[in-house]
Write a protein that holds these residues in place. Structure first.
Motif, PDB file in Angstrom:
ATOM      1  N   VAL A 194       0.830  -1.209   0.000  1.00 19.68           N
ATOM      2  CA  VAL A 194       0.000   0.000   0.000  1.00 19.68           C
ATOM      3  C   VAL A 194       0.865   1.260   0.000  1.00 19.68           C
ATOM      4  CG1 VAL A 194      -1.594   1.364   1.399  1.00 19.68           C
ATOM      5  CG2 VAL A 194      -2.012  -1.073   1.060  1.00 19.68           C
ATOM      6  N   VAL A 195       1.904   1.291   0.830  1.00 22.10           N
ATOM      7  CA  VAL A 195       2.787   2.469   0.886  1.00 22.10           C
ATOM      8  C   VAL A 195       3.434   2.723  -0.468  1.00 22.10           C
ATOM      9  CG1 VAL A 195       4.923   3.366   1.855  1.00 22.10           C
ATOM     10  CG2 VAL A 195       3.242   2.340   3.367  1.00 22.10           C
ATOM     11  N   VAL A 196       3.920   1.669  -1.108  1.00 16.91           N
ATOM     12  CA  VAL A 196       4.572   1.823  -2.413  1.00 16.91           C
ATOM     13  C   VAL A 196       3.561   2.300  -3.451  1.00 16.91           C
ATOM     14  CG1 VAL A 196       5.667   0.556  -4.300  1.00 16.91           C
ATOM     15  CG2 VAL A 196       6.408   0.174  -1.953  1.00 16.91           C
ATOM     16  N   HIS A 197       2.355   1.731  -3.419  1.00 13.56           N
ATOM     17  CA  HIS A 197       1.301   2.143  -4.357  1.00 13.56           C
ATOM     18  C   HIS A 197       0.967   3.625  -4.180  1.00 13.56           C
ATOM     19  CE1 HIS A 197      -2.464   1.562  -6.720  1.00 13.56           C
ATOM     20  NE2 HIS A 197      -2.892   2.557  -5.939  1.00 13.56           N
ATOM     21  N   GLU A 198       0.697   4.016  -2.950  1.00 12.62           N
ATOM     22  CA  GLU A 198       0.308   5.400  -2.694  1.00 12.62           C
ATOM     23  C   GLU A 198       1.463   6.375  -2.931  1.00 12.62           C
ATOM     24  OE1 GLU A 198      -2.663   6.249  -2.418  1.00 12.62           O
ATOM     25  OE2 GLU A 198      -3.515   4.257  -2.121  1.00 12.62           O
ATOM     26  N   PHE A 199       2.699   5.917  -2.716  1.00  7.11           N
ATOM     27  CA  PHE A 199       3.838   6.794  -2.971  1.00  7.11           C
ATOM     28  C   PHE A 199       3.926   7.146  -4.458  1.00  7.11           C
ATOM     29  CE2 PHE A 199       8.301   7.642  -4.020  1.00  7.11           C
ATOM     30  CZ  PHE A 199       8.551   8.703  -3.156  1.00  7.11           C
ATOM     31  N   GLY A 200       3.493   6.223  -5.323  1.00  2.62           N
ATOM     32  CA  GLY A 200       3.473   6.528  -6.753  1.00  2.62           C
ATOM     33  C   GLY A 200       2.562   7.717  -7.039  1.00  2.62           C
ATOM     34  N   HIS A 201       1.329   7.670  -6.497  1.00  2.00           N
ATOM     35  CA  HIS A 201       0.412   8.800  -6.661  1.00  2.00           C
ATOM     36  C   HIS A 201       1.009  10.071  -6.053  1.00  2.00           C
ATOM     37  CE1 HIS A 201      -2.642   6.183  -8.182  1.00  2.00           C
ATOM     38  NE2 HIS A 201      -2.854   5.553  -7.036  1.00  2.00           N
ATOM     39  N   PHE A 202       1.580   9.924  -4.858  1.00  2.00           N
ATOM     40  CA  PHE A 202       2.146  11.060  -4.122  1.00  2.00           C
ATOM     41  C   PHE A 202       3.261  11.736  -4.920  1.00  2.00           C
ATOM     42  CE2 PHE A 202       5.595  12.463  -1.294  1.00  2.00           C
ATOM     43  CZ  PHE A 202       4.945  13.409  -0.521  1.00  2.00           C
ATOM     44  N   TYR A 203       4.197  10.952  -5.412  1.00  2.00           N
ATOM     45  CA  TYR A 203       5.372  11.508  -6.092  1.00  2.00           C
ATOM     46  C   TYR A 203       4.977  12.272  -7.352  1.00  2.00           C
ATOM     47  CZ  TYR A 203       9.703  11.787  -8.738  1.00  2.00           C
ATOM     48  OH  TYR A 203      10.762  12.249  -9.482  1.00  2.00           O
ATOM     49  N   PHE A 204       4.126  11.661  -8.178  1.00  2.00           N
ATOM     50  CA  PHE A 204       3.798  12.304  -9.446  1.00  2.00           C
ATOM     51  C   PHE A 204       2.812  13.460  -9.260  1.00  2.00           C
ATOM     52  CE2 PHE A 204       5.704   8.437 -11.083  1.00  2.00           C
ATOM     53  CZ  PHE A 204       6.438   8.937 -12.140  1.00  2.00           C
ATOM     54  N   ALA A 205       2.014  13.415  -8.201  1.00  2.00           N
ATOM     55  CA  ALA A 205       1.159  14.567  -7.890  1.00  2.00           C
ATOM     56  C   ALA A 205       2.025  15.767  -7.502  1.00  2.00           C
ATOM     57  CB  ALA A 205       0.191  14.217  -6.762  1.00  2.00           C
ATOM     58  N   LYS A 206       2.999  15.528  -6.615  1.00  4.18           N
ATOM     59  CA  LYS A 206       3.906  16.609  -6.207  1.00  4.18           C
ATOM     60  C   LYS A 206       4.680  17.140  -7.418  1.00  4.18           C
ATOM     61  CE  LYS A 206       5.225  17.086  -2.136  1.00  4.18           C
ATOM     62  NZ  LYS A 206       4.923  18.047  -1.049  1.00  4.18           N
ATOM     63  N   ARG A 207       5.100  16.226  -8.265  1.00  5.27           N
ATOM     64  CA  ARG A 207       5.875  16.603  -9.452  1.00  5.27           C
ATOM     65  C   ARG A 207       5.045  17.474 -10.399  1.00  5.27           C
ATOM     66  NH1 ARG A 207       7.044  13.795 -14.317  1.00  5.27           N
ATOM     67  NH2 ARG A 207       9.149  14.156 -15.100  1.00  5.27           N
ATOM     68  N   ALA A 208       3.710  17.244 -10.409  1.00  4.99           N
ATOM     69  CA  ALA A 208       2.820  18.014 -11.279  1.00  4.99           C
ATOM     70  C   ALA A 208       2.363  19.311 -10.631  1.00  4.99           C
ATOM     71  CB  ALA A 208       1.603  17.164 -11.645  1.00  4.99           C
ATOM     72  N   GLY A 209       2.813  19.583  -9.401  1.00  6.76           N
ATOM     73  CA  GLY A 209       2.430  20.810  -8.726  1.00  6.76           C
ATOM     74  C   GLY A 209       1.115  20.715  -7.981  1.00  6.76           C
ATOM     75  N   ILE A 210       0.558  19.505  -7.867  1.00  8.98           N
ATOM     76  CA  ILE A 210      -0.691  19.308  -7.135  1.00  8.98           C
ATOM     77  C   ILE A 210      -0.376  19.269  -5.640  1.00  8.98           C
ATOM     78  CG2 ILE A 210      -2.638  17.733  -6.752  1.00  8.98           C
ATOM     79  CD1 ILE A 210      -2.030  16.645  -9.634  1.00  8.98           C
ATOM     80  N   LEU A 211      -1.159  19.968  -4.845  1.00  8.67           N
ATOM     81  CA  LEU A 211      -0.954  19.975  -3.409  1.00  8.67           C
ATOM     82  C   LEU A 211      -1.445  18.656  -2.810  1.00  8.67           C
ATOM     83  CD1 LEU A 211      -0.267  21.353  -0.708  1.00  8.67           C
ATOM     84  CD2 LEU A 211      -2.567  22.320  -0.719  1.00  8.67           C
ATOM     85  N   VAL A 212      -0.532  17.885  -2.239  1.00 12.34           N
ATOM     86  CA  VAL A 212      -0.901  16.657  -1.540  1.00 12.34           C
ATOM     87  C   VAL A 212      -1.119  17.021  -0.077  1.00 12.34           C
ATOM     88  CG1 VAL A 212      -0.226  14.320  -0.915  1.00 12.34           C
ATOM     89  CG2 VAL A 212       0.427  15.253  -3.145  1.00 12.34           C
ATOM     90  N   ARG A 213      -2.367  17.005   0.351  1.00  9.30           N
ATOM     91  CA  ARG A 213      -2.701  17.477   1.699  1.00  9.30           C
ATOM     92  C   ARG A 213      -2.418  16.423   2.757  1.00  9.30           C
ATOM     93  NH1 ARG A 213      -8.536  19.918   1.647  1.00  9.30           N
ATOM     94  NH2 ARG A 213      -7.691  21.194   3.319  1.00  9.30           N
ATOM     95  N   GLU A 214      -2.602  15.137   2.391  1.00 14.97           N
ATOM     96  CA  GLU A 214      -2.404  14.076   3.389  1.00 14.97           C
ATOM     97  C   GLU A 214      -1.922  12.799   2.710  1.00 14.97           C
ATOM     98  OE1 GLU A 214      -4.901  11.600   6.854  1.00 14.97           O
ATOM     99  OE2 GLU A 214      -5.947  12.960   5.498  1.00 14.97           O
ATOM    100  N   PHE A 215      -1.005  12.115   3.348  1.00 15.41           N
ATOM    101  CA  PHE A 215      -0.551  10.785   2.945  1.00 15.41           C
ATOM    102  C   PHE A 215      -0.902   9.860   4.108  1.00 15.41           C
ATOM    103  CE2 PHE A 215       1.919   7.138   2.240  1.00 15.41           C
ATOM    104  CZ  PHE A 215       2.480   7.143   0.973  1.00 15.41           C
ATOM    105  N   ALA A 216      -1.899   9.009   3.914  1.00 18.70           N
ATOM    106  CA  ALA A 216      -2.426   8.196   5.021  1.00 18.70           C
ATOM    107  C   ALA A 216      -2.160   6.718   4.804  1.00 18.70           C
ATOM    108  CB  ALA A 216      -3.929   8.419   5.177  1.00 18.70           C
ATOM    109  N   ILE A 217      -1.748   6.057   5.879  1.00 22.22           N
ATOM    110  CA  ILE A 217      -1.627   4.600   5.902  1.00 22.22           C
ATOM    111  C   ILE A 217      -2.746   4.081   6.796  1.00 22.22           C
ATOM    112  CG2 ILE A 217      -0.148   2.633   6.436  1.00 22.22           C
ATOM    113  CD1 ILE A 217       0.834   4.480   4.166  1.00 22.22           C
TER     114      ILE A 217
END
Length: 422
Positions: free
Chosen positions: A16-39
């Motif tokens: 799950v962490v690896v999966h969500e980190f994919g979304h997290f990394y590319f969202a940040k890279r696109a300038g999208i504000l990631v408000r929360e990373f939850a496990i």
């Protein structure tokens, strides 16, 4: 049981962490504000804020999520709410406390009447007992304390998901499954090195166990089976099938040594009871290829093999009919983890890779609320040259969520019956 639970949490947590980190990394890279990373889901147990993102660990360790600004999120703040405002030196709002935990003398109690954090960046409301409304300017990076105490950053429109370009949004949606495939490749490559090699598909003898029909016949590790009773043998699985189908029967093996010498040997497979049936066994393991190249490429070949098997299974839903028995949920994963734990580190690494591939494929199915469904909406947007309305997309997502909820309930109940009630 504790071992099994810890192994389940560890394996599922890594995936799950690896999966969500994919979304997290590319969202940040696109300038999208990631408000929360939850496990996990449910009430939060722990949170830590770093940069623009709040990292939380929640009570139920059966998943996780990345909370991107403007992406399927519902604001906690509503007109009529009583909040506490913290102001900076220029009287601009730097924190909005919905929870009401900020009781410092500098906080300003306000009953909210209206606000706009997308473009105009203001909040209007009645201060204390005042009858007149006051309008406050809100900083672009102001913080919002939610009802459960989680601190998040507000998101102006240009930092929201829909403001990113279509390619960046597609990449952000695809990045979760992509990371699962990468994790599987890494896991299976690591497995090849941990177990000292890669199982060969050739009909070649690996380790020969003592006091078995193969040992008594004098065969050696590395010997390759050319034929059995005159029938050519092309693979390990083909050889195993012939042996299993002939318990206590004489079989004539034509073998080739590693030096190239060909010889024949008669072996009588022992009869072993397996789930009520008698199958033949001769006491050899599969041959392990231990060269560096085979170990290095195993991650790719095994991941591709599992992907092809999953697509074959999915295709069978349309050709042979759908059955809940062909699916497994968290209960089935936990029940299987119990068997995997007994295999030790090798079993856990293999299970990690297998589950990671499965999660990646399942998330790419074109079902609303899954990553594949979101990608399908992205494709439709690209064809139409404009996105669907938020209302229509909301209805589509709701249908997907309901479908997945019903399917999960059916799969979970079926798993409970299979593993615990039968």
């Amino acid at each position: 049981m504790i071992q099994n639970i810890l192994a389940f949490i560890l394996v599922f947590g890594i995936i799950v962490v690896v999966h969500e980190f994919g979304h997290f990394y590319f969202a940040k890279r696109a300038g999208i504000l990631v408000r929360e990373f939850a496990i996990g889901f449910g009430p939060k147990l722990f949170y830590h804020r770093k940069g623009e993102t709040t990292y939380t660990v929640r009570m139920l360790p059966v998943g996780g999520y990345v909370r991107m600004a403007g992406y399927e999120e519902e604001a906690d703040l509503r007109p009529g709410m009583a909040v506490q405002l913290s102001l900076d030196a220029e009287d601009n709002v730097e924190k909005i406390d919905i929870q009401g935990s900020d009781e410092s003398v500098d906080s300003v109690p306000v009953e909210v009447s209206s606000f706009d954090f997308d473009e105009k960046m203001y909040l209007t409301g009645r201060v204390g007992m005042d009858t007149e409304e006051t309008t406050f300017n809100v900083n672009r990076d102001a913080l919002l304390v939610e009802k459960d105490g989680t601190i998040l950053q507000i998101a102006p429109k240009d930092r929201q998901f829909q403001s990113a370009s279509l390619p960046n949004r597609m990449l952000t949606n695809f990045a979760g499954p992509l990371n699962n495939f990468i994790l599987a490749i890494v896991a299976f490559t690591l497995l090849a090195f941990v177990q000292g090699g890669v199982r060969s598909d050739e009909a070649r003898f690996g380790n020969v166990e003592e006091n078995t029909p193969a040992a008594e016949a004098g065969v050696e590790t590395g010997d390759r089976v050319l034929s059995i009773d005159g029938q050519d043998v092309d693979s390990w699985n083909e050889m195993v099938m012939i042996i299993q189908e002939n318990p206590n029967e004489e079989l004539s093996f034509t073998l080739e040594t590693e030096e190239g010498d060909v010889y024949e040997e008669t072996i009588v497979p022992s009869g072993v009871e397996v789930e009520g049936d008698t199958v033949g066994r001769i006491g050899v393991e599969a041959y392990m290829e231990d060269d560096f190249g085979a170990k290095l490429t195993y991650g790719f070949t095994e991941t591709f093999f599992i992907i092809s098997q999953i697509f074959t299974l999915l295709a069978s839903f349309f050709t042979g009919g759908f059955s809940v028995d062909q699916l497994g949920g968290p209960v089935a994963i936990y029940a299987t983890t119990e068997q995997v734990v007994q295999a030790g580190t090798v079993g856990l690494i293999s299970w990690l890779g297998f589950l990671s591939v499965n999660l990646g494929i399942m998330n790419l199915l074109p079902i609303p609320a899954l990553d594949g469904g979101k990608l399908l909406l992205n494709i439709i947007e690209g064809v139409r040259k404009k996105p669907l309305s938020q209302e229509k997309e909301g209805y589509i997502t709701l249908v997907g969520v309901l479908f997945l909820l019903i399917l999960m309930l059916l799969v979970t109940w079926n798993d409970i019956q299979t593993f615990f009630l039968n």
